[in-house]
Design a protein around this motif. Sequence first.
Motif, PDB file in Angstrom:
ATOM      1  N   SER A 159       2.415  13.520   2.155  1.00 41.92           N
ATOM      2  CA  SER A 159       1.255  14.176   1.532  1.00 41.92           C
ATOM      3  C   SER A 159       0.295  13.485   0.523  1.00 41.92           C
ATOM      4  N   HIS A 160       1.179  12.342   0.222  1.00 40.44           N
ATOM      5  CA  HIS A 160       0.357  11.693  -0.712  1.00 40.44           C
ATOM      6  C   HIS A 160       0.029  10.226  -0.056  1.00 40.44           C
ATOM      7  N   LEU A 161      -0.120   9.883   1.203  1.00 43.87           N
ATOM      8  CA  LEU A 161      -1.066   8.958   1.807  1.00 43.87           C
ATOM      9  C   LEU A 161      -2.779   9.869   2.027  1.00 43.87           C
ATOM     10  N   ASP A 162      -3.310   8.710   2.220  1.00 46.15           N
ATOM     11  CA  ASP A 162      -4.558   9.365   3.366  1.00 46.15           C
ATOM     12  C   ASP A 162      -4.911   9.734   4.267  1.00 46.15           C
ATOM     13  N   PRO A 163      -5.706  10.307   4.859  1.00 45.50           N
ATOM     14  CA  PRO A 163      -5.911  10.928   5.643  1.00 45.50           C
ATOM     15  C   PRO A 163      -5.110  10.325   7.214  1.00 45.50           C
ATOM     16  N   LEU A 164      -5.839   9.091   7.195  1.00 50.22           N
ATOM     17  CA  LEU A 164      -5.371   8.288   8.384  1.00 50.22           C
ATOM     18  C   LEU A 164      -4.393   7.234   8.085  1.00 50.22           C
ATOM     19  N   THR A 165      -3.650   7.087   7.583  1.00 50.17           N
ATOM     20  CA  THR A 165      -2.533   6.102   7.053  1.00 50.17           C
ATOM     21  C   THR A 165      -1.089   7.277   7.541  1.00 50.17           C
ATOM     22  N   ALA A 166      -1.372   8.895   6.876  1.00 48.01           N
ATOM     23  CA  ALA A 166      -0.721   9.861   6.972  1.00 48.01           C
ATOM     24  C   ALA A 166      -0.714  10.139   8.738  1.00 48.01           C
ATOM     25  N   GLU A 167      -1.740  10.085   9.293  1.00 47.76           N
ATOM     26  CA  GLU A 167      -1.649  10.568  10.808  1.00 47.76           C
ATOM     27  C   GLU A 167      -1.044   9.202  11.386  1.00 47.76           C
TER      28      GLU A 167
ATOM     29  N   SER B 163       0.750  -1.485   0.019  1.00 48.01           N
ATOM     30  CA  SER B 163      -0.146  -0.329   0.266  1.00 48.01           C
ATOM     31  C   SER B 163       0.627   1.264   0.103  1.00 48.01           C
ATOM     32  N   GLY B 164       0.296   2.117  -0.271  1.00 47.79           N
ATOM     33  CA  GLY B 164       0.742   3.978  -0.467  1.00 47.79           C
ATOM     34  C   GLY B 164       1.577   3.781   1.056  1.00 47.79           C
ATOM     35  N   GLY B 165       1.017   3.742   1.878  1.00 46.00           N
ATOM     36  CA  GLY B 165       1.516   3.718   2.941  1.00 46.00           C
ATOM     37  C   GLY B 165       2.569   2.875   3.376  1.00 46.00           C
TER      38      GLY B 165
END
Length: 244
Positions: free
Chosen positions: A157-165, A130-132
């Motif tokens: 910045s390229h990750l979905d909000p939950l993964t980014a968090e 996955s991206g994360g």
Amino acid sequence: MPLFSLVEVVKAFKEDSRQVRVLDGITLDVENEFIAILGPSGCGKTTLLRIIAGVEKPDSGKVVYHEKNMKVGFVFQFPTLLPWATVLDNVALPLRANGAKWSEAREKASKYLTLVGLQGFEDFYPRELSGGMRQRVNLARALAIEPTVLLMDEPFSHLDPLTAESLRFEVLDLWSLGVTTVKAIIMVTHSVDEALLMADRLVILTPRPAKIARIIEVRIPRPRDRRSPEFQLLEDKVYECLSA
Ligand SMILES: Nc1ncnc2c1ncn2[C@@H]1O[C@H](COP(=O)(O)OP(=O)(O)OP(=O)(O)O)[C@@H](O)[C@H]1O
Ligand SMILES: [Mg+2]
């Protein structure tokens, strides 16, 4: 004594046969700290990181490292994993390039993959992640060279909000637990929220040619609560600076 210093760093690029100045005299002392760099798109943030990493030379001014053999790790703005190499080898390759044996390189790669939560994924290929998870590999690759300074260019910045968090908190944990060799982190971000959540100081750049417009210290203890009055007060202050 700071870890390293930027002294009057100036950089211009050739554009349509004229020189366009991108960095206009950046001076900054960096200690054992987490710095977030904010500034408009195209103002020269990536260029500044590249100069700190030593892959780009300033036209004038300099970067002074105050310790010997200081290594710099880089998490890039755009994906750079090699599609034909396994996760383990993506992390091991830069170590090989630095002269380590395959066995040593893979052992260290495995250690840092475990640290970023990717134990068991060593034999996967980037396309299977996955991206994360890919961004975790990027982080492991930067950490595995055992840098003193970690540069991160818009890492979430390229990750979905939950993964980014969750990655933000994982990076903060690695940083605060002292389980890596990293003493200073410089992170470029477009997110005021992210900068305030993570950094000790925010360095706000002007539009191109970039100068330092403002440095804002964040003295709120971690883990930080976005809803706390002190966080929101500071957030208002940063937005004020950015729109000034
Ligand atoms: N190698 C290069 N050759 C020519 N121009 C360049 C080069 N690298 C950067 N530039 C120019 O320098 C300016 C700053 O680029 P840079 O990538 O550092 O900006 P940035 O602040 O990271 O932008 P963004 O927020 O969009 O990532 C841009 O105008 C860009 O076109
Ligand atoms: Mg950039």
